[in-house]
Design an enzyme around this catalytic site. Structure first.
Site, PDB file in Angstrom:
ATOM      1  N   PHE A 173       0.798  -1.220   0.000  1.00 45.02           N
ATOM      2  CA  PHE A 173       0.000   0.000   0.000  1.00 45.02           C
ATOM      3  C   PHE A 173       0.829   1.266   0.000  1.00 45.02           C
ATOM      4  CE2 PHE A 173       0.863  -0.475   4.545  1.00 45.02           C
ATOM      5  CZ  PHE A 173       1.139   0.827   4.923  1.00 45.02           C
ATOM      6  N   LYS A 197      -1.211  -7.539  -9.098  1.00 47.68           N
ATOM      7  CA  LYS A 197      -2.196  -7.412  -8.025  1.00 47.68           C
ATOM      8  C   LYS A 197      -1.829  -6.190  -7.184  1.00 47.68           C
ATOM      9  CE  LYS A 197      -2.699  -8.620  -3.816  1.00 47.68           C
ATOM     10  NZ  LYS A 197      -3.563  -7.504  -3.333  1.00 47.68           N
ATOM     11  N   GLU A 200      -4.958  -3.896  -1.978  1.00 43.86           N
ATOM     12  CA  GLU A 200      -6.399  -3.714  -1.830  1.00 43.86           C
ATOM     13  C   GLU A 200      -6.736  -2.400  -1.132  1.00 43.86           C
ATOM     14  OE1 GLU A 200      -4.950  -6.224   1.659  1.00 43.86           O
ATOM     15  OE2 GLU A 200      -4.557  -6.028  -0.499  1.00 43.86           O
ATOM     16  N   LYS A 201      -5.733  -1.757  -0.530  1.00 43.56           N
ATOM     17  CA  LYS A 201      -5.990  -0.509   0.196  1.00 43.56           C
ATOM     18  C   LYS A 201      -5.970   0.726  -0.699  1.00 43.56           C
ATOM     19  CE  LYS A 201      -4.297  -2.092   4.719  1.00 43.56           C
ATOM     20  NZ  LYS A 201      -4.079  -3.501   4.365  1.00 43.56           N
ATOM     21  N   SER A 250       5.271  -7.072   3.732  1.00 43.16           N
ATOM     22  CA  SER A 250       5.697  -7.487   5.066  1.00 43.16           C
ATOM     23  C   SER A 250       6.476  -8.794   5.030  1.00 43.16           C
ATOM     24  CB  SER A 250       4.476  -7.668   5.974  1.00 43.16           C
ATOM     25  OG  SER A 250       3.733  -8.810   5.580  1.00 43.16           O
ATOM     26  N   CYS A 305       9.624   1.427   3.395  1.00 43.39           N
ATOM     27  CA  CYS A 305      10.501   0.321   3.804  1.00 43.39           C
ATOM     28  C   CYS A 305      11.922   0.810   4.021  1.00 43.39           C
ATOM     29  CB  CYS A 305      10.466  -0.813   2.781  1.00 43.39           C
ATOM     30  SG  CYS A 305      11.170  -0.384   1.184  1.00 43.39           S
TER      31      CYS A 305
END
Length: 551
Positions: A173, A197, A200-201, A250, A305
């Site tokens: 995200f 992909k 989703e956020k 993550s 990150c």
């Protein structure tokens, strides 16, 4: 409360272009075979503006049948695309970078609305991805093989780099434009087709980029997009037609993907968590160092990150604390679209609660909260997921706030008596594995059963920096630090795309990193050709092993 609207072409939305906040919100479509297709799924997830909690859109939980249709589209497009001249593939990237520049503000506005970062930071998100597109424009040179003539009499050998086939990318995200642009431009310019992909956020930026890629001339089926969560991730890992997977996110998800996909024989590059340190020596330039620490620790609300998480002050932190606090307090926390905002909200209420829990745990373990941003209230955005700049001093390596990646606007201050001790602190950082089952599955697959390997995996190695005026100290740090990316008076040492993003240890799984030469190598395979053209009669049959000593 200020309302935001975004003018969109709406090809990827379920309705025509209208203000972004409506009732009901639009559903984001999948991209399959060049068409933006409404999903048949009855399940969806809200995409929420983290500054207001308003629903921006919904994404479908893509069905298995729709996922397979996307893979079939990519597989069917591959033979023609891989045989498209590389100069033609490059021209698509030249056009794509032009279109991204044209729509930079539109992309940034979408990112700020869905992800929360400031408009200026969102523009940086897009621009750093754009640089990878520009790098892909030179693929004809990057993908060159090697040639040696006359390795034996009349025999030449050469290698060529060929695409793999269908590849996939799974995105986080925190960089909704940059990370997709790390992935699909390099992959498709090498001649692969791609399944993406998005998070989703905040899927909107990836969908805008997909529209731009089609406008740039990318053929139908070369880029496909599916939405969802863990089920789609597992489908990507398991599908026999997908040859390689790029992932950023993550550690728990990254090690799961690495183990599951690699067990199916896929290539995986998995860029995961981090605990980035800055070592500050007493001779460091005061103003430049303080500004760097503040920017690297609190930019993007710490949701990078490569964000600076921990400062190790050689000789103690007390001389630095007052000015560090003063500069952190001067930062403006507000919605990302508001003028003058320095840091916006974190991505979700769950993320905020976790950050606050780790701060409280640090205080209870003995850390000093010299600046506490947990109770900040932003007028007009009381429902937002805001955490103000927070600084914890006297942190020790056994504290949970140190062992875990906080991923929020929190700076931890530690102390060391010498540069050697500071280097040891950085190299020995430990973190908690969120899922022991995932870890042991990862270890089993990699055949890493020795305690030494477990010890290695339990240490992050994304980035580390030193601030000093001493070239001798900087060189010692560079040589002895165990991190993939090293900064010398540079707080966030993320390389430009002609190098590679070189996270290591527990921050990366795989052996080929993102973009640069390693990125080209990841998305291609080597074929070596040995050819012989003789103009003399063959002197009988020899069954001996051919060598360069024989003609």
């Amino acid at each position: 409360m200020l309302r935001f609207s975004i003018r969109r072409s709406a090809r990827f939305l379920s309705t025509a272009a209208e203000p972004i906040y409506r009732n009901p919100p639009p559903i984001v479509r999948n991209l399959i075979g060049g068409e933006f297709v409404e999903s048949r799924s009855v399940e969806s997830i809200d995409v929420v503006n983290p500054a207001t909690q308003e629903v921006v859109s919904k994404i479908p939980l893509t069905t298995d049948e729709e996922f397979r249709a996307a893979v079939r589209a990519a597989k069917n497009a591959y033979p023609k695309w891989r045989n498209t001249p590389i100069t033609a593939r490059q021209r698509v990237m030249f056009k794509l970078q032009e279109l991204i520049r044209r729509d930079m503000d539109k992309l940034a506005l979408n990112i700020t609305t869905e992800q929360g970062k400031t408009l200026r930071d969102a523009q940086g998100d897009v621009f750093r991805g754009l640089e990878v597109v520009e790098h892909a424009c030179g693929m004809a040179t990057l993908q060159m093989g090697e040639y040696v003539s006359n390795v034996s009499n009349g025999i030449d050998t050469y290698s060529i780099r060929e695409p793999l086939g269908v590849c996939a990318g799974i995105c986080p995200f925190n960089f909704p434009a940059m990370i997709p642009l790390w992935m699909f431009p390099m992959a498709v310019t090498c001649g692969n087709t791609f399944i993406l992909k998005p998070s989703e956020k905040d899927p909107g930026a990836a969908m805008i980029l997909a529209e731009l890629a089609l406008e740039a001339g990318l053929p139908d089926g070369v880029l496909n997009i599916v939405h969802g969560t863990h089920d789609i991730v597992n489908n990507i890992c398991d599908d026999d037609d997908i040859r390689a997977i790029s992932f950023v996110g993550s550690n728990t998800a990254g090690m799961h993907i690495y183990a599951r996909a690699a067990a199916k024989g896929k290539r995986v590059q998995s860029n995961m968590g981090a605990k980035n340190h800055a070592v500050v020596l007493p001779d460091a330039s005061i103003d430049a160092t303080l500004n760097s620490l503040i920017a690297a620790g609190f930019g993007a609300a710490g949701q990078r990150c490569m964000a600076l998480s921990t400062i190790v002050f050689v000789g103690g932190s007390r001389p630095w604390e007052d000015e560090l606090i003063k500069r952190a307090k001067a930062l403006k926390v507000n919605a990302g679209l508001e003028a003058g905002t320095d840091l916006g909200p974190v991505i979700s209420r769950q993320a905020k609660d976790r950050i606050c829990r780790l701060i409280q745990g640090g205080i209870e373990s003995g850390a000093r909260a010299v600046l506490d941003g947990r109770n900040i209230v932003v007028p007009g955005y009381e429902a937002g997921n805001f955490v103000g700049p927070t600084i914890l001093a006297d942190v020790t390596s056994d504290m949970e706030c140190y062992k875990e990646e906080i991923f929020g606007p929190v700076l931890l201050c530690m102390q060391a008596e010498s540069l050697e001790e500071a280097i040891s602190v950085v190299n020995n950082n430990k973190y908690f594995f969120s899922s022991s089952r995932t870890v042991f599955k990862y270890l089993y697959f990699c055949h890493l059963t020795s305690p030494n390997y477990l010890f290695l995996l339990a240490r992050y190695g994304n980035g580390a920096s030193i601030f000093t005026s001493s070239g001798i100290a900087a060189r010692k740090f560079q040589n002895n630090i165990e991190a993939g990316q090293v900064g010398i008076n540079v707080p966030i040492p993320v390389p430009l795309p002609f190098f590679s993003f070189t996270g290591s240890k527990a921050s990366f799984a795989g052996d080929l990193n993102f973009y640069g030469k390693a990125g080209v190598q990841f998305y291609t395979q080597i074929k070596t050709v040995t050819q012989q053209w003789k103009d003399l009669p063959v002197q009988g049959v020899s069954l001996a092993m051919p060598t360069s000593l024989r003609t």
